[in-house]
Design an enzyme around this catalytic site. Structure first.
Site, PDB file in Angstrom:
ATOM      1  N   HIS A   2       0.841  -1.200   0.000  1.00  0.00           N
ATOM      2  CA  HIS A   2       0.000   0.000   0.000  1.00  0.00           C
ATOM      3  C   HIS A   2       0.879   1.254   0.000  1.00  0.00           C
ATOM      4  O   HIS A   2       0.660   2.185  -0.790  1.00  0.00           O
ATOM      5  CB  HIS A   2      -0.907  -0.004   1.235  1.00  0.00           C
ATOM      6  N   ASP A  14       6.946  22.898 -25.265  1.00  0.00           N
ATOM      7  CA  ASP A  14       6.830  21.519 -24.768  1.00  0.00           C
ATOM      8  C   ASP A  14       7.829  21.378 -23.633  1.00  0.00           C
ATOM      9  O   ASP A  14       8.453  22.354 -23.230  1.00  0.00           O
ATOM     10  CB  ASP A  14       7.152  20.509 -25.892  1.00  0.00           C
ATOM     11  N   TRP A  23       7.612  -0.529   3.796  1.00  0.00           N
ATOM     12  CA  TRP A  23       8.161   0.149   2.612  1.00  0.00           C
ATOM     13  C   TRP A  23       9.525   0.738   2.902  1.00  0.00           C
ATOM     14  O   TRP A  23      10.285   1.017   1.993  1.00  0.00           O
ATOM     15  CB  TRP A  23       7.205   1.247   2.132  1.00  0.00           C
ATOM     16  N   HIS A  62      13.489  11.745   4.077  1.00  0.00           N
ATOM     17  CA  HIS A  62      12.873  12.988   4.491  1.00  0.00           C
ATOM     18  C   HIS A  62      12.676  13.975   3.354  1.00  0.00           C
ATOM     19  O   HIS A  62      11.585  14.511   3.197  1.00  0.00           O
ATOM     20  CB  HIS A  62      13.512  13.624   5.720  1.00  0.00           C
ATOM     21  N   GLU A  64      12.096  13.095   0.486  1.00  0.00           N
ATOM     22  CA  GLU A  64      10.984  12.457  -0.211  1.00  0.00           C
ATOM     23  C   GLU A  64       9.639  12.942   0.339  1.00  0.00           C
ATOM     24  O   GLU A  64       8.688  13.166  -0.401  1.00  0.00           O
ATOM     25  CB  GLU A  64      11.091  10.928  -0.063  1.00  0.00           C
ATOM     26  N   TYR A  66       8.975  15.815   1.465  1.00  0.00           N
ATOM     27  CA  TYR A  66       8.692  17.141   0.904  1.00  0.00           C
ATOM     28  C   TYR A  66       8.469  17.083  -0.590  1.00  0.00           C
ATOM     29  O   TYR A  66       7.757  17.920  -1.146  1.00  0.00           O
ATOM     30  CB  TYR A  66       9.786  18.126   1.289  1.00  0.00           C
ATOM     31  N   HIS A 113      15.140  12.315  12.726  1.00  0.00           N
ATOM     32  CA  HIS A 113      13.962  12.368  13.601  1.00  0.00           C
ATOM     33  C   HIS A 113      13.022  11.197  13.328  1.00  0.00           C
ATOM     34  O   HIS A 113      12.079  10.986  14.060  1.00  0.00           O
ATOM     35  CB  HIS A 113      13.245  13.720  13.505  1.00  0.00           C
ATOM     36  N   THR A 151       7.031  26.750   7.120  1.00  0.00           N
ATOM     37  CA  THR A 151       5.699  26.193   6.873  1.00  0.00           C
ATOM     38  C   THR A 151       4.634  27.134   7.409  1.00  0.00           C
ATOM     39  O   THR A 151       3.600  27.366   6.764  1.00  0.00           O
ATOM     40  CB  THR A 151       5.566  24.815   7.526  1.00  0.00           C
ATOM     41  N   ARG A 171       1.572   0.241  15.125  1.00  0.00           N
ATOM     42  CA  ARG A 171       1.221   0.188  13.704  1.00  0.00           C
ATOM     43  C   ARG A 171       1.699  -1.125  13.104  1.00  0.00           C
ATOM     44  O   ARG A 171       2.489  -1.850  13.709  1.00  0.00           O
ATOM     45  CB  ARG A 171       1.839   1.374  12.956  1.00  0.00           C
TER      46      ARG A 171
END
Lengths: 293, 72, 524
Positions: free
Chosen positions: C76, C105, C141, C252, C254, C256, C301, C327, C449
């Site tokens: 998943h 293009d 994963w 990490h 990834e 973002y 972290h 943020t 989890r």
């Protein structure tokens, strides 16, 4: 050659990418099946490699043809330059992962196994008596007795060879800008010869490393703990890149013989030259951090 | 010992910087100016200096392969 | 020769038949393929999520055996991250970036085709493992060794599919960088670019720098398993922890990679429907760049509980807290853009507003997780699951859905069915919260989890969560129906589509012709 379109060239549809995808499907599935011990895996890999070669010839063939026909304008040329630069940046990060593994093992993992920091009990209970040192095949001495690869002899010679090839490609670079074709052909030729020489000597060094100590070798193998792992993975991936770079140099050399590059238009040459500088610098990093420090 | 290592690493960083600036000019100047080539020439020169300085440092006993001091 | 070639490629109509798609070099066609592929993968991954939630509907083991459950959680994640969210963003970039910067293009059209067509190969390899004896990868994963090394026959397929996804992402990213840096129309200065272009530019840099590191990490896994290396074997002087460091150095950024383009989409939508220019455009750009930079120095972290030195824990905690600053700049800018605007709430705007609100919830739970001593409690619980699903579903996915509704009239030339779309939005927005909000509570109470069974005190919240998931899942079928009917017909879309629309992409006709901006437009 003279005609340069003012429009950005957009190809009309190309079969080569999908051919490349099919090639990688056969190659990757075949390799995975081989690792799982299946006999047909190798056949699939061969088919995949064949299709991949076909694709490379076809794809580069059409790009070179379009370039020679003068379809690419300045802006297309710049796209290729940027693309190549960022491709090399991604390659740098790939090597960085393996250099990172080397530094991590030497600066953190091995000292911790030796009881550094708050890892006294790791050492005392799990690996009593293990002392941090480099080179190391770890507390369990995976792979058994081995000798480290020193920097003298072949590695030093290889460094000299690769550095010389960096000098020759730079001279060739000056030559292509000055439009001196004779000099370009001579020094580009010299560069790929030096490149192949490097690969050959590296293979000799590997054989020497793999031979048993009793037979005058080093018994140093990919399975010789973290030292063998980092040594062979770093130098191996580098050797692979040198091989690819040398092949690219040979292609460029033949294109030079056909009279392809001009002082104004020589992206193909510059891309390969830049790639060559990149593998050269990676080697220097290897020579410093793997062989010396 | 440590100083020699630092010098070696500093020269290597210099090589990386010159290679990086060559990449920058490769893109920026479309290979028209001499700046790419100049940076690459710098990187070759520095590399040769580095290679030789390793030998010199070794000859004066400042560095040892793999940082292992000889016995005794 | 060159003249015929010139005359040839200038014109228009799309080639017909399968060649149009297999040999595609047109950014719109490739963008469409990316988006359709992402939608298919979204449903494949979604089906796996439904299986997970069905199993967790009640305590005890009901439907699947634990091994298969683990395969589902692993697959998943891989499907949704690499097959759903990332290709959807690349598809949107393919469609919109050339239109937004006034380019004819993408810069490297053939490579563009390859970066798409590697994805079906990668996912065929990965999905085929579901039918293997021993099943698909089940070690999570994140592929931590030594667990992942016990995968069995699926293992090399996992590794190689990750390699191929990485190749695809890197080529896609290079293409986007080159398009943005080299193909802008004259007058389109960097600080005039729409924010979606900016966020994608920065995302592409992250991809180029992060994906090769993942390739290196999984290569080390492969050689550890089959070629006798000791990278992750302490006995040989390596360290299994090292994998986690290398992986999260990729992982990490990834995170973002999966949210920055959504920031960009929301920054396009909100000014359009608030009928005001984006508040603090430049600060948005700088905030995005700061987030990207910080993403490379916060990775540990994810692994506070592995026993790292105190100095490491402090560094990674504070650098993580720092991300809240840029943020926050973004969130306040979006709110300031809406402030006293003459707002209307068409579906894209609804998704964008929900994004700002719900993503902030995910952001705040992220701050909680970033506090080292608190993380010792939260680590590997459902609190983490709730956190990253809040940033990914009402974050990234809502961003994508908002973007699809926003731009679909431009793609198809028809307005979508606004009434159905609103129903789709409200079902999604309500049930995403029903699904994931209770997971905060069970997580704080200690439910781990990636486990198919749980203690009975978690039963009520899990049942609520499962019901939410089922309704959320089913309501996505409505999304497919809306897209389908919008492609087939509907009210004709105008060139500008939205009353408050601004930017080059709204100056071309709807549907956008096969070739646009063959002559660079004037940028005002």
């Amino acid at each position: 050659m003279e005609h340069s379109s003012d429009r950005y060239y957009i190809p009309h549809g190309s079969p080569w990418p999908i051919v490349g995808s099919v090639a990688l499907l056969f190659l990757m599935a075949g390799f995975a099946a081989t690792l799982n011990g299946s006999g047909i895996g190798k056949i699939s890999m061969l088919i995949g490699a064949g299709i991949l070669l076909f694709m490379l010839f076809g794809w580069f063939g059409i790009v070179i043809k379009e370039s020679v026909d003068g379809i690419y304008n300045q802006q297309v040329d710049r796209s290729f330059r940027m693309g190549m630069a960022w491709f090399i940046a991604s390659e740098v990060m790939f090597f960085a992962a393996f250099f990172g593994a080397l530094f991590y093992a030497r600066q953190l993992a091995l000292p911790w196994l030796g009881g550094d920091g708050n890892n006294f009990f790791t050492n005392f209970l799990l690996w009593p008596g293990f002392e941090n040192a480099w080179p190391s095949n770890g507390p369990a001495e995976i792979g058994g007795e081995y000798k480290a690869m020193g920097p003298w002899g072949l590695p030093a010679l290889n460094t000299a060879i690769l550095l010389s090839s960096g000098v020759t490609i730079t001279i060739a670079h000056h030559a292509v800008k000055a439009g001196n074709r004779k000099m370009l052909v001579a020094f580009l030729g010299l560069t790929w010869i030096l490149g192949l020489l490097f690969v050959g000597l590296q293979a000799t060094e590997y054989m020497h490393a793999y031979h048993d100590i009793e037979h005058g070798g080093l018994s140093l193998r990919l399975s010789s703990g973290i030292y063998g792992s980092t040594f062979f993975m770093l130098t191996g991936f580098h050797g692979l890149h040198v091989t690819l770079g040398a092949i690219m140099l040979i292609v460029i050399w033949f294109r030079t013989l056909k009279g392809h590059f001009s002082p104004e238009n020589h992206f193909g040459f510059e891309a390969v030259a830049w790639y060559w500088h990149f593998v050269d610098v990676v080697w220097l990093g290897l020579f410093i951090f793997v062989y010396w420090l | 010992m440590v100083l020699a290592k630092l010098i070696v690493i500093t020269i290597f960083l210099g090589i990386l910087a010159s290679l990086g600036s060559a990449m920058f000019y490769l893109v920026r100047d479309d290979g028209k100016s001499g700046r790419t080539l100049k940076a690459l020439t710098w990187r070759i020169g520095l590399s040769v200096v580095l290679f030789l300085s390793l030998f010199v440092a070794y000859a004066f006993g400042l560095i040892q392969p793999h940082g292992i001091s000889p016995a005794g | 020769m060159s003249h015929t070639a010139d005359a040839h490629h200038d014109h228009h109509a799309a080639p017909s038949g399968f060649k149009r798609w297999l040999f595609a070099t047109n950014h719109k066609d490739i963008g469409t393929m990316y988006l359709v592929f992402a939608l298919v993968m979204f449903f494949v991954g979604g089906t796996m999520a439904m299986i997970i939630r069905a199993e967790l509907f009640q305590p005890g083991l009901q439907f699947v055996d634990p091994g298969f459950f683990n395969q589902m959680t692993t697959m998943h994640a891989l499907m949704m991250i690499f097959g759903g969210v990332m290709p959807a963003f690349v598809g949107l970039a393919n469609w919109m970036v050339p239109l937004m910067v006034g380019a004819p293009d993408m810069a490297l059209p053939r490579m563009n085709n390859w970066s798409f067509w590697l994805l079906p190969v990668a996912f065929s390899l990965l999905l085929s493992t579901l039918f293997f004896a021993g099943g698909a990868p089940a070690g999570g994963w994140t592929m931590y060794p030594p667990l992942v090394l016990q995968t069995g026959n699926a293992f090399p397929f996992l590794i190689f599919s990750v390699h191929l996804m990485g190749m695809s992402s890197i080529m896609g990213a290079i293409n986007i960088v080159v398009t943005i840096m080299n193909m802008r129309a004259p007058g389109m200065g960097l600080l005039k670019m729409p924010l979606f272009v900016w966020t994608w530019l920065i995302t592409a840099y992250l991809l180029i720098l992060a994906m090769p590191v993942l390739a290196g990490a999984v290569t080390m896994l492969l050689t550890d398993e089959y070629f006798g290396t000791s990278f992750f074997n302490a006995g040989g002087g390596g360290d299994p922890l090292m994998f986690q460091h290398v992986f999260w150095f990729f992982g990490h950024p990834e995170v973002y990679i999966m949210i920055l383009p959504a920031f960009g989409i929301v920054s396009q939508i909100i000014p359009t429907f608030a009928r005001k220019p984006l508040f603090g455009y430049e600060s948005m750009v700088y905030a995005t760049a700061s987030i990207a930079f910080l993403s490379f120095i916060v990775w540990a972290h994810h692994m506070f509980t592995v026993g790292m030195p105190l100095s490491g824990q402090l560094f990674f905690m504070f650098s993580t807290m720092l991300i809240a600053v840029p943020t926050g700049v973004k969130v306040f800018n979006w709110m300031a853009t809406m402030w006293r605007g003459s707002m209307t709430f068409e579906t894209p705007m609804l998704f964008a507003v929900a994004f700002v609100f719900l993503f902030s919830i995910g952001g705040f739970s992220g701050l909680m997780l970033g506090i080292t001593p608190a993380d010792f409690q939260y680590h590997d619980t459902y609190f983490v699951v709730a956190h990253f699903h809040y940033v990914l579903v009402p974050g990234a996915i809502f961003g994508i859905m908002g973007g699809v509704y926003f731009w679909m009239p431009k793609w198809t030339g028809h307005m979508y069915n606004e009434k159905l779309a609103k129903i789709h939005f409200w079902l999604s927005a309500i049930f995403v919260n029903v699904t994931f909000f209770p997971q905060h509570f069970v997580g704080l109470a200690g439910m781990p989890r990636r486990i198919p069974d749980y203690a009975t005190q978690f039963a009520d919240f899990n049942m609520v969560s499962s019901i939410g998931a089922f309704v959320f899942g089913v309501s996505q079928l409505l999304f497919v129906y809306i897209i389908w009917s919008c492609v087939r017909g509907g009210e004709k879309a105008t060139t500008a589509v939205w009353e408050g629309s601004h930017g080059l992409e709204w100056t071309v006709p709807s549907p956008a012709p096969h070739h646009t901006f063959e002559v660079a437009p004037e940028v005002p």
